[in-house]
Design a protein around this motif. Sequence first.
Motif, mmCIF file in Angstrom:
data_model
loop_
_atom_site.group_PDB
_atom_site.id
_atom_site.type_symbol
_atom_site.label_atom_id
_atom_site.label_comp_id
_atom_site.label_asym_id
_atom_site.label_seq_id
_atom_site.Cartn_x
_atom_site.Cartn_y
_atom_site.Cartn_z
ATOM 1 N N ASP A 109 -17.550 -7.646 29.016
ATOM 2 C CA ASP A 109 -18.939 -7.229 28.802
ATOM 3 C C ASP A 109 -19.876 -8.413 28.593
ATOM 4 O OD1 ASP A 109 -17.949 -4.707 28.990
ATOM 5 O OD2 ASP A 109 -17.865 -4.369 26.818
ATOM 6 N N LEU A 110 -19.426 -9.447 27.874
ATOM 7 C CA LEU A 110 -20.297 -10.578 27.574
ATOM 8 C C LEU A 110 -20.765 -11.319 28.829
ATOM 9 C CD1 LEU A 110 -18.682 -12.033 24.331
ATOM 10 C CD2 LEU A 110 -20.996 -11.116 24.577
ATOM 11 N N PRO A 111 -19.914 -11.577 29.818
ATOM 12 C CA PRO A 111 -20.426 -12.226 31.031
ATOM 13 C C PRO A 111 -21.531 -11.439 31.715
ATOM 14 C CG PRO A 111 -18.033 -12.353 30.975
ATOM 15 C CD PRO A 111 -18.436 -11.449 29.853
ATOM 16 N N VAL A 112 -21.477 -10.119 31.647
ATOM 17 C CA VAL A 112 -22.532 -9.299 32.252
ATOM 18 C C VAL A 112 -23.856 -9.527 31.529
ATOM 19 C CG1 VAL A 112 -23.296 -6.953 32.745
ATOM 20 C CG2 VAL A 112 -20.885 -7.575 33.035
ATOM 21 N N VAL A 113 -23.812 -9.473 30.186
ATOM 22 C CA VAL A 113 -25.034 -9.664 29.401
ATOM 23 C C VAL A 113 -25.573 -11.078 29.587
ATOM 24 C CG1 VAL A 113 -26.029 -9.592 27.090
ATOM 25 C CG2 VAL A 113 -24.246 -7.963 27.730
ATOM 26 N N LEU A 114 -24.687 -12.076 29.540
ATOM 27 C CA LEU A 114 -25.120 -13.458 29.720
ATOM 28 C C LEU A 114 -25.688 -13.690 31.107
ATOM 29 C CD1 LEU A 114 -22.201 -15.315 27.907
ATOM 30 C CD2 LEU A 114 -24.572 -15.208 27.172
ATOM 31 N N GLY A 115 -25.106 -13.069 32.116
ATOM 32 C CA GLY A 115 -25.635 -13.216 33.466
ATOM 33 C C GLY A 115 -27.041 -12.664 33.597
ATOM 34 N N VAL A 116 -27.263 -11.513 32.980
ATOM 35 C CA VAL A 116 -28.605 -10.915 33.031
ATOM 36 C C VAL A 116 -29.613 -11.799 32.313
ATOM 37 C CG1 VAL A 116 -29.977 -8.950 32.289
ATOM 38 C CG2 VAL A 116 -27.712 -8.573 33.275
ATOM 39 N N LEU A 117 -29.243 -12.309 31.127
ATOM 40 C CA LEU A 117 -30.155 -13.165 30.369
ATOM 41 C C LEU A 117 -30.445 -14.461 31.111
ATOM 42 C CD1 LEU A 117 -28.975 -12.787 26.662
ATOM 43 C CD2 LEU A 117 -31.168 -12.109 27.618
ATOM 44 N N PRO A 148 -33.526 -17.536 24.698
ATOM 45 C CA PRO A 148 -32.552 -18.628 24.816
ATOM 46 C C PRO A 148 -31.647 -18.745 23.600
ATOM 47 C CG PRO A 148 -34.689 -19.364 25.573
ATOM 48 C CD PRO A 148 -34.894 -18.003 24.974
ATOM 49 N N ARG A 149 -32.188 -18.452 22.402
ATOM 50 C CA ARG A 149 -31.366 -18.491 21.198
ATOM 51 C C ARG A 149 -30.293 -17.398 21.231
ATOM 52 N NH1 ARG A 149 -28.690 -20.939 17.256
ATOM 53 N NH2 ARG A 149 -28.605 -19.730 15.319
ATOM 54 N N VAL A 150 -30.679 -16.200 21.629
ATOM 55 C CA VAL A 150 -29.697 -15.119 21.756
ATOM 56 C C VAL A 150 -28.651 -15.486 22.798
ATOM 57 C CG1 VAL A 150 -29.398 -12.723 22.473
ATOM 58 C CG2 VAL A 150 -31.306 -13.340 20.989
ATOM 59 N N ASN A 151 -29.093 -16.118 23.864
ATOM 60 C CA ASN A 151 -28.157 -16.516 24.911
ATOM 61 C C ASN A 151 -27.110 -17.502 24.362
ATOM 62 O OD1 ASN A 151 -27.762 -16.376 27.986
ATOM 63 N ND2 ASN A 151 -27.752 -18.574 27.609
ATOM 64 N N LEU A 152 -27.548 -18.447 23.539
ATOM 65 C CA LEU A 152 -26.617 -19.420 22.962
ATOM 66 C C LEU A 152 -25.630 -18.746 22.012
ATOM 67 C CD1 LEU A 152 -29.010 -22.432 22.250
ATOM 68 C CD2 LEU A 152 -27.269 -22.264 24.019
ATOM 69 N N ILE A 153 -26.125 -17.813 21.215
ATOM 70 C CA ILE A 153 -25.230 -17.115 20.282
ATOM 71 C C ILE A 153 -24.178 -16.322 21.047
ATOM 72 C CG2 ILE A 153 -25.131 -15.371 18.466
ATOM 73 C CD1 ILE A 153 -27.899 -16.209 17.586
ATOM 74 N N LEU A 154 -24.592 -15.643 22.092
ATOM 75 C CA LEU A 154 -23.640 -14.859 22.877
ATOM 76 C C LEU A 154 -22.632 -15.766 23.598
ATOM 77 C CD1 LEU A 154 -25.917 -12.078 24.382
ATOM 78 C CD2 LEU A 154 -24.370 -11.920 22.430
ATOM 79 N N GLU A 155 -23.083 -16.942 24.039
ATOM 80 C CA GLU A 155 -22.130 -17.881 24.635
ATOM 81 C C GLU A 155 -21.093 -18.335 23.609
ATOM 82 O OE1 GLU A 155 -24.492 -21.007 26.224
ATOM 83 O OE2 GLU A 155 -24.940 -19.946 28.104
ATOM 84 N N HIS A 156 -21.565 -18.579 22.376
ATOM 85 C CA HIS A 156 -20.625 -18.937 21.304
ATOM 86 C C HIS A 156 -19.674 -17.778 21.015
ATOM 87 C CE1 HIS A 156 -20.022 -20.618 16.968
ATOM 88 N NE2 HIS A 156 -19.011 -20.912 17.759
#
Length: 951
Positions: free
Chosen positions: A374-382, A352-360
């Motif tokens: 690319d970021l929406p793909v990674v965030l979607g998977v997480l 969840p912490r990595v997810n928040l950083i990537l959203e930022h």
Amino acid sequence: MQNNRAHPSVTIPQQSRSPAYHPPEVYSPYPFEVGSQSSDSLLSAWDATPTARRPSTTLEVPDRPLSRARSTFSTPTISPPQPEIHRSASQRLTIHSNKHRSSKSETLLNGRSPEDDYVARSYTPATPGPAPSFEISPSRSTEEPDSRVNKLTRELSNMTLHSEEGLKRFQKGSLDEKDEAWHSLVPTEAREALGKHEVERQCVLFEIFKSERDYVYDLHVIREVFVEPLKSAAPPIISPGERLQTFLSTVFWNLEQITAHHERLVEDLFARQREQHPLVQSVCDVILESFFQFKLDYESYIEHYPLAEQRHRTELNHNKAYQDFVQRCSRDPRTKKRDLVTFLSRPVTRLPRVNLILEHLQKRTEPDHPDAQDLPVVLGVLNDFLKSTQPGIAAAESKVKFWNLCDSLAFNKGEIIELALYNDTRCLIYAGTLARRSKSEMDWNPWYDLHVALLDNFLLITKEEKLPGDAIRRLVVSRPIPLAYLRLGSFDGPPENRKERPEEGSFLRVSYRAMYPFTVYHAFEKATRRYTLYASTEAARTKWYEVLVNTKAVEDARREGNRFFVPQVVDDGTFRVPGPRSGRSRKHPSGRVVHAVSFIASGGKRFMAFGCASGIYIGRRGETFRKILSYENAKSIIVLQDFNKVLIHHDGYLLSYSLEVLARVVQYQSPARALDASLETIAGQDGAVICCHAGKVKDRTIVVYAVKAFLHTNVYALEVCRPSDLGIQSSWNLQFPTLSFRPYGEYFYLPQDPYSVMTLTKTIAVATERGIAIADPQNTGKTVISIIPDFSGAPSNSTMGDLKAHCEASRPLGLVPCDISELMVIYDTMGCYVTKHGRPSRDSSFVRWEIKADSFLHRAPHVLLFCSEFIEVRDVQSGRLDQVIEGADIRLLYAPNVRSALPLVAWRGGKDDEAGLSEQIVELIDTAEITPVTPGSGVVVPPDVWDEWEM
């Protein structure tokens, strides 16, 4: 993750450059060519980028830093334009230079080492000169992509040579904490050149590197500070060794696999950082590739985490040595005063912490940057993964809450309440605080709070007590209600006002709070175990109604599919009792059925006999039953198949008839008067027979009966025999008027009236109000009578004294064998365990029934308890309630002594017409498990182990 679209370019004007400085014979692993550029040169920031490469398996930076050529600037100021600079991370940066690079050997020959040269190239204050400026080119350059990227990287590198050593120290973890930030490793000129938006993006990327490094460090701390010392502790902190291994595997689960995954991930991230610093373009490919490698391990750990934390806390509360160990570990500087629970939760919070950083990071990424796709793909998977783990976490948390509840329960002393709490299928459905009102009118505030917990098999009503150390004890204020007996009352009553205690300083101010009532009650004890509980809101009351209804439905379905005894209807309609519609009927109903028995006559035909209110009816199953004998409400009917006898206890007499003649009369092969010729009166002439029973004693068929005398009761035993077996008659025999029965030993008397009699292996047992009397009629000397349970030690044992008080308040019904060393004494409201010598066992504890039984049946390994509304099936060994059969006006008709015969039960039938209300006769058929039983898993009781106790 590549993007080949046109993007803005950045070029450095010729007039803003300072003269390039080229130190002679300097070792440079990345020799950048510094040549003149025209003002209209274009540079695309993401046409070519480095790809991730796998470094050596170490978290440290290589000894030789990846240096870049140094530029000096005449002035530290940079012009204000703020271009957006991007570069994709889809391929590795490859830089080619035509300029000669000094080899390592040449450098050494000149008396300089690479390390000396690295120090010489460290950043120094800039000399006066024109400041470089970054401008956005209006057109796309025709230069090769690698060349344009190299130029941008070179310009930034010339301004950030001093960050090489800082980056190396950061990755090693030796940099001061205040300096562990991207802006601390990049000169002010570079930050101002990139602009605020890109600086923020680089800071977020740097946070990814930093948090991953710290996370791996904490995983190493768990291993080095907690796990290894716990394994090697001498003396052991947790013993024996098997328990230690179970503890380690439960608490630390698969942390080793997770640590290995992140050691590789941090290496890949550091490699990307060394290649692209200070302008890191993307880490999406590195994170996504690693995620698919550790996904399954994370799923397992996250779902197991609540169980791990609970196991740690349980050991902490019960093991002083472990408590001291954890305190010593918390004082280790590497833990930074954090406890083990904090470290165990790190993997749970990491993703969840990595997810928040990537959203930022996504918010700081321009729409035309490749990471925008690319970021929406990674965030979607997480996000999908985190959502998928929620049910598993919820199930584990529910199990933890259930274990906490189990550990905090406190029951009444001496009572065995088998809730099967640690069964794998047991779970906590819902729990919460509900209020109840005291019935006393003397209380100023009659309200008090209760903690009510709904399990999948019981409803618990408890009262919480706070203990030292934040522990909670929950006293069970009412015996748990099995869901099979739980009934729901009104859930729509109007709210009632609860008077609240006034706050401090406001003695005269009294507030009221609305409370919403609902009622639940016990199906057997409707009046004494009825509970009106109050929820704080209407929504809470509705929630309780929903969970109670749904849980009861699930439990009913589970019981239906896991029945130990299945009722099979034998007859419904032959036997009738007067009903509301039978007043004018000319038919005379048979009346209530009270006893039944089955027997086989000559020719192999099976007959069934039923004792009813109007007489005894006999017939074959599925055919018409005829009233053969007019003995109304016969108390018992006993068949002695091997001796061709049927015994009938009626109106104080014990009579015997021939089975063969009875069967012939039923089939119209003999007249009814033929029965009179076979009649034998066994007892009743000298006193009314109270009860009787037939069974095996010392391999002999014995009939035991009790006769009421003036101030006491005499108990007699007769051996059943054939006339040809009778030998010389004794004086007592000569006075006995039958030829098929002879005395078995001597009779004995009891001061109380017996409830029932039964045969044991070598003795007979008589249930009286004082207990179970055991006697041996063949004792040629003085007859010895012992009473069980033996409470001779009650004066010096308070627990035994409590058991004695409960037993004296109950009515004994009989005995059943429990295992090779124990018996269970059956009372109408409870059961207790005794040894082979009659002394209370299991610390004088007892099992309380949910009903008040009037009869029982032993079908190993169960005992069936009967009352008018329910049949309760309990495991003899544990007292566990395994099944409840519900009916109306239930009666046990036939309790066979052999396993091959099926018990017969009567209850209210389904027909109601002019003939009356029907009596339904059912057989109770034993069921078997679908899964095969492992050979040798059961307990084999030796045939002679019981001696005088076995039945």
